[in-house]
Scaffold this motif. Structure first.
Motif, PDB file in Angstrom:
ATOM      1  N   GLN A   1       7.279  65.160  50.337  1.00 41.91           N
ATOM      2  CA  GLN A   1       8.557  64.675  49.837  1.00 41.91           C
ATOM      3  C   GLN A   1       8.314  63.567  48.815  1.00 41.91           C
ATOM      4  O   GLN A   1       7.392  62.759  48.950  1.00 41.91           O
ATOM      5  N   GLU A   2       9.178  63.523  47.781  1.00 41.03           N
ATOM      6  CA  GLU A   2       9.019  62.518  46.743  1.00 41.03           C
ATOM      7  C   GLU A   2       9.413  61.137  47.245  1.00 41.03           C
ATOM      8  O   GLU A   2      10.388  60.975  47.988  1.00 41.03           O
ATOM      9  N   ILE A   3       8.642  60.130  46.840  1.00 39.83           N
ATOM     10  CA  ILE A   3       8.907  58.744  47.167  1.00 39.83           C
ATOM     11  C   ILE A   3       9.714  58.118  46.028  1.00 39.83           C
ATOM     12  O   ILE A   3       9.361  58.272  44.861  1.00 39.83           O
ATOM     13  N   ASP A   4      10.771  57.419  46.376  1.00 39.39           N
ATOM     14  CA  ASP A   4      11.565  56.709  45.371  1.00 39.39           C
ATOM     15  C   ASP A   4      10.838  55.413  45.037  1.00 39.39           C
ATOM     16  O   ASP A   4      10.779  54.490  45.853  1.00 39.39           O
ATOM     17  N   THR A   5      10.257  55.342  43.831  1.00 39.09           N
ATOM     18  CA  THR A   5       9.446  54.188  43.464  1.00 39.09           C
ATOM     19  C   THR A   5      10.279  52.976  43.037  1.00 39.09           C
ATOM     20  O   THR A   5       9.742  51.898  42.856  1.00 39.09           O
ATOM     21  N   ASN A   6      11.583  53.171  42.888  1.00 39.28           N
ATOM     22  CA  ASN A   6      12.480  52.061  42.536  1.00 39.28           C
ATOM     23  C   ASN A   6      13.807  52.264  43.261  1.00 39.28           C
ATOM     24  O   ASN A   6      14.827  52.586  42.652  1.00 39.28           O
ATOM     25  N   PRO A   7      13.813  52.088  44.589  1.00 35.19           N
ATOM     26  CA  PRO A   7      15.011  52.435  45.377  1.00 35.19           C
ATOM     27  C   PRO A   7      16.228  51.566  45.088  1.00 35.19           C
ATOM     28  O   PRO A   7      17.337  51.926  45.497  1.00 35.19           O
ATOM     29  N   SER A   8      16.057  50.468  44.370  1.00 39.24           N
ATOM     30  CA  SER A   8      17.199  49.591  44.099  1.00 39.24           C
ATOM     31  C   SER A   8      18.025  50.024  42.894  1.00 39.24           C
ATOM     32  O   SER A   8      19.112  49.501  42.665  1.00 39.24           O
ATOM     33  N   ASP A   9      17.521  51.008  42.117  1.00 37.43           N
ATOM     34  CA  ASP A   9      18.287  51.418  40.939  1.00 37.43           C
ATOM     35  C   ASP A   9      19.280  52.517  41.312  1.00 37.43           C
ATOM     36  O   ASP A   9      19.401  52.917  42.478  1.00 37.43           O
ATOM     37  N   ALA A  10      19.991  53.019  40.318  1.00 36.20           N
ATOM     38  CA  ALA A  10      21.043  54.009  40.563  1.00 36.20           C
ATOM     39  C   ALA A  10      20.469  55.273  41.182  1.00 36.20           C
ATOM     40  O   ALA A  10      19.392  55.740  40.800  1.00 36.20           O
ATOM     41  N   ALA A  11      21.176  55.833  42.140  1.00 41.27           N
ATOM     42  CA  ALA A  11      20.695  56.988  42.887  1.00 41.27           C
ATOM     43  C   ALA A  11      20.451  58.196  42.002  1.00 41.27           C
ATOM     44  O   ALA A  11      19.607  59.042  42.310  1.00 41.27           O
ATOM     45  N   GLU A  12      21.202  58.296  40.902  1.00 38.86           N
ATOM     46  CA  GLU A  12      21.057  59.460  40.021  1.00 38.86           C
ATOM     47  C   GLU A  12      19.834  59.374  39.103  1.00 38.86           C
ATOM     48  O   GLU A  12      19.489  60.341  38.416  1.00 38.86           O
ATOM     49  N   ASN A  13      19.181  58.229  39.033  1.00 45.27           N
ATOM     50  CA  ASN A  13      18.015  58.076  38.176  1.00 45.27           C
ATOM     51  C   ASN A  13      16.805  58.783  38.754  1.00 45.27           C
ATOM     52  O   ASN A  13      16.716  59.052  39.957  1.00 45.27           O
ATOM     53  N   LEU A  14      15.846  59.085  37.897  1.00 46.50           N
ATOM     54  CA  LEU A  14      14.610  59.691  38.356  1.00 46.50           C
ATOM     55  C   LEU A  14      13.890  58.742  39.307  1.00 46.50           C
ATOM     56  O   LEU A  14      13.899  57.525  39.132  1.00 46.50           O
ATOM     57  N   ARG A  15      13.220  59.311  40.299  1.00 48.96           N
ATOM     58  CA  ARG A  15      12.586  58.498  41.340  1.00 48.96           C
ATOM     59  C   ARG A  15      11.202  57.995  40.942  1.00 48.96           C
ATOM     60  O   ARG A  15      10.661  57.102  41.590  1.00 48.96           O
ATOM     61  N   GLY A  16      10.631  58.559  39.893  1.00 46.46           N
ATOM     62  CA  GLY A  16       9.261  58.246  39.547  1.00 46.46           C
ATOM     63  C   GLY A  16       9.098  56.960  38.755  1.00 46.46           C
ATOM     64  O   GLY A  16      10.044  56.184  38.555  1.00 46.46           O
ATOM     65  N   ILE A  17       7.866  56.758  38.281  1.00 55.76           N
ATOM     66  CA  ILE A  17       7.497  55.576  37.512  1.00 55.76           C
ATOM     67  C   ILE A  17       7.635  55.890  36.027  1.00 55.76           C
ATOM     68  O   ILE A  17       6.920  56.748  35.500  1.00 55.76           O
ATOM     69  N   GLU A  18       8.552  55.237  35.348  1.00 53.76           N
ATOM     70  CA  GLU A  18       8.705  55.437  33.902  1.00 53.76           C
ATOM     71  C   GLU A  18       7.585  54.700  33.181  1.00 53.76           C
ATOM     72  O   GLU A  18       7.327  53.532  33.433  1.00 53.76           O
ATOM     73  N   LEU A  19       6.904  55.402  32.283  1.00 48.62           N
ATOM     74  CA  LEU A  19       5.732  54.843  31.616  1.00 48.62           C
ATOM     75  C   LEU A  19       6.083  54.269  30.248  1.00 48.62           C
ATOM     76  O   LEU A  19       6.975  54.772  29.557  1.00 48.62           O
ATOM     77  N   SER A  20       5.349  53.250  29.848  1.00 48.54           N
ATOM     78  CA  SER A  20       5.518  52.663  28.518  1.00 48.54           C
ATOM     79  C   SER A  20       4.709  53.418  27.471  1.00 48.54           C
ATOM     80  O   SER A  20       4.976  53.301  26.269  1.00 48.54           O
ATOM     81  N   THR A  21       3.706  54.182  27.906  1.00 39.96           N
ATOM     82  CA  THR A  21       2.869  54.953  26.987  1.00 39.96           C
ATOM     83  C   THR A  21       3.377  56.392  26.899  1.00 39.96           C
ATOM     84  O   THR A  21       4.174  56.840  27.727  1.00 39.96           O
ATOM     85  N   ARG A  22       2.878  57.105  25.885  1.00 42.49           N
ATOM     86  CA  ARG A  22       3.271  58.493  25.687  1.00 42.49           C
ATOM     87  C   ARG A  22       2.037  59.399  25.714  1.00 42.49           C
ATOM     88  O   ARG A  22       0.919  58.968  25.464  1.00 42.49           O
ATOM     89  N   ASN A  23       2.285  60.671  26.040  1.00 36.10           N
ATOM     90  CA  ASN A  23       1.237  61.696  26.080  1.00 36.10           C
ATOM     91  C   ASN A  23       0.096  61.296  27.026  1.00 36.10           C
ATOM     92  O   ASN A  23      -1.070  61.263  26.648  1.00 36.10           O
ATOM     93  N   PRO A  24       0.414  61.007  28.295  1.00 37.78           N
ATOM     94  CA  PRO A  24      -0.626  60.660  29.262  1.00 37.78           C
ATOM     95  C   PRO A  24      -1.491  61.874  29.587  1.00 37.78           C
ATOM     96  O   PRO A  24      -1.008  63.012  29.602  1.00 37.78           O
ATOM     97  N   ASN A  25      -2.769  61.620  29.877  1.00 45.35           N
ATOM     98  CA  ASN A  25      -3.697  62.727  30.089  1.00 45.35           C
ATOM     99  C   ASN A  25      -4.542  62.632  31.350  1.00 45.35           C
ATOM    100  O   ASN A  25      -4.736  63.619  32.029  1.00 45.35           O
TER     101      ASN A  25
END
Length: 395
Positions: free
Chosen positions: A218-242
């Motif tokens: 099951q997915e872990i909500d990495t930021n449970p204090s934000d809006a429930a409709e938001n994505l649960r993951g970690i938003e990255l500052s970088t692009r094209n991670p590898n």
């Protein structure tokens, strides 16, 4: 198809150290087949085929070639315990299992497709939780496959899946472009590029890391204090991670390339990559090495990553096609030093090997090889029959 562009003791001590690598086997006492063997994925310089080469460190540094030759080049390798695996990627969609005791004979060759008529899922990597459970990260599907690596029939191989469709972007592919995964402390981290066309820089379409509990999937909500409709993951500052690299006692690091696809759309280069550290408890992201901006980008586009210890990490900077430079950096401070001895080479892979030496894969049509580097000197050169890719050591 989209594609994302991976000591001071001398040779005598190195040989002794690698013989003891792995703590005496899976239980710390009994030797395990292959514990002194490095598994190397190799590829023909003209991409006409690939192979697997084995390097038995207890008998020197001679690579055994011809283990599993194929006329397909988009392959990589994985290993867990007493077995190693070849993963066929785009339009191959197959996992093959091998034993170190009989390395040229596959134990099985199972499809990674749920249905034979499905389009390619482009499986990128395999992440093992145990002998009976592993995750296949798929670049071309919104699903992480859950498989049983010990399955005795193909029907028993695929045992489940993890849905990533919440992270799908809005381009024609409609997939999240999952590129890598790693398990740390019972949690599966899956990084997704979320490219829009060939662009990793669209407004509002950030790259993300999703985190899952491996006991429940099951997915872990990495930021449970934000809006429930938001994505649960970690938003990255970088692009094209590898590439993820986890080093015990040092942490989890992520290498991102940035907008290396700019030429496909006539854009200016987008330096939005770098090396970040991901806190596996708080899920915060810290920039360690920034790739720069349009005015100043001293390393070029950043490729590949290896972490040796808390003071020494390495990454590869792109100068031009098959022209790369190696850099050393401090994972704590981000201070970077160029390694002049490894500049202007076709560096295809870097990885931390036994005795905390850096293994450097060098592609060369005439002399494909791996070189062992202790941070100051080249200790050994291992000749190969094809250009090196992934290098996997004992677990």
């Amino acid at each position: 198809m989209k594609s994302s562009l991976n000591k001071l003791f001398g040779l005598a001590a190195l040989a002794l150290g690698v013989t003891a690598c792995g703590g005496g086997g899976s239980n710390g006492a009994t030797p395990v087949a292959g514990e002194n063997t490095v598994v190397v994925s190799t590829k023909a310089a003209d991409f006409s085929g690939s192979d697997i080469q084995l390097i038995d460190l207890s008998e020197g540094y001679t690579a055994q070639s011809g283990v599993a030759p194929t006329d397909q080049s988009d392959t990589t390798v994985a290993r867990y315990g007493e077995y190693f695996y070849r993963l066929g990627r785009f339009n191959i969609d197959e996992l093959s299992k091998y034993s170190f005791d009989a390395p040229s004979t596959p134990i099985y060759e199972y499809s990674t497709k749920n249905n034979a008529e499905d389009a390619t899922s482009n499986p990128y990597t395999v992440v093992f939780a145990s002998q009976e459970k592993a995750y296949i990260i798929q670049y071309g599907e919104n699903e992480v496959l859950i498989v049983n690596p010990s399955a005795t029939t193909e029907g028993e191989f695929i045992i489940g899946g993890i849905d990533l469709s919440a992270y799908a972007d809005a381009d024609t592919s409609g997939v999240a472009e999952a590129a890598d995964g790693v398990i740390v402390d019972g949690k599966l981290f899956v990084v997704m590029q979320r490219l829009v066309g060939y662009s990793p820089a669209e407004t509002g379409v950030s790259a993300y890391i999703a985190v899952f509990d491996t006991s429940t999937d099951q997915e872990i909500d990495t930021n449970p204090s934000d809006a429930a409709e938001n994505l649960r993951g970690i938003e990255l500052s970088t692009r094209n991670p590898n590439k993820f690299v986890y080093q015990s006692g040092v942490g989890l690091f992520l290498q991102s390339t940035g907008d290396a696809f700019y030429s496909y759309a006539g854009r200016d280069p987008g330096y939005t990559g770098g090396i970040t550290k991901i806190d596996t408890q708080t899920y915060s992201e810290t920039m360690i090495v920034d790739d720069g901006d349009e005015t100043s980008h001293p390393y070029g586009f950043m490729y590949n990553l290896a972490i040796v210890n808390a003071e020494n990490g390495y990454f590869v900077g792109y100068e031009s096609y098959q022209n790369y430079n190696l850099y050393k950096f401090n994972p704590n401070t981000g201070a970077v030093t160029a390694i002049d001895a490894y500049s202007g080479l076709n560096i295809t892979e870097i990885a931390t090997g036994p005795q905390s030496n850096l293994w450097i894969g060098i592609g060369d049509a005439a002399q494909p090889r791996i070189e062992l580097f202790d941070g100051n000197n080249t200790l050994e050169t291992i000749q190969l029959n094809q250009n090196p890719g992934a290098m996997k050591f004992a677990n």
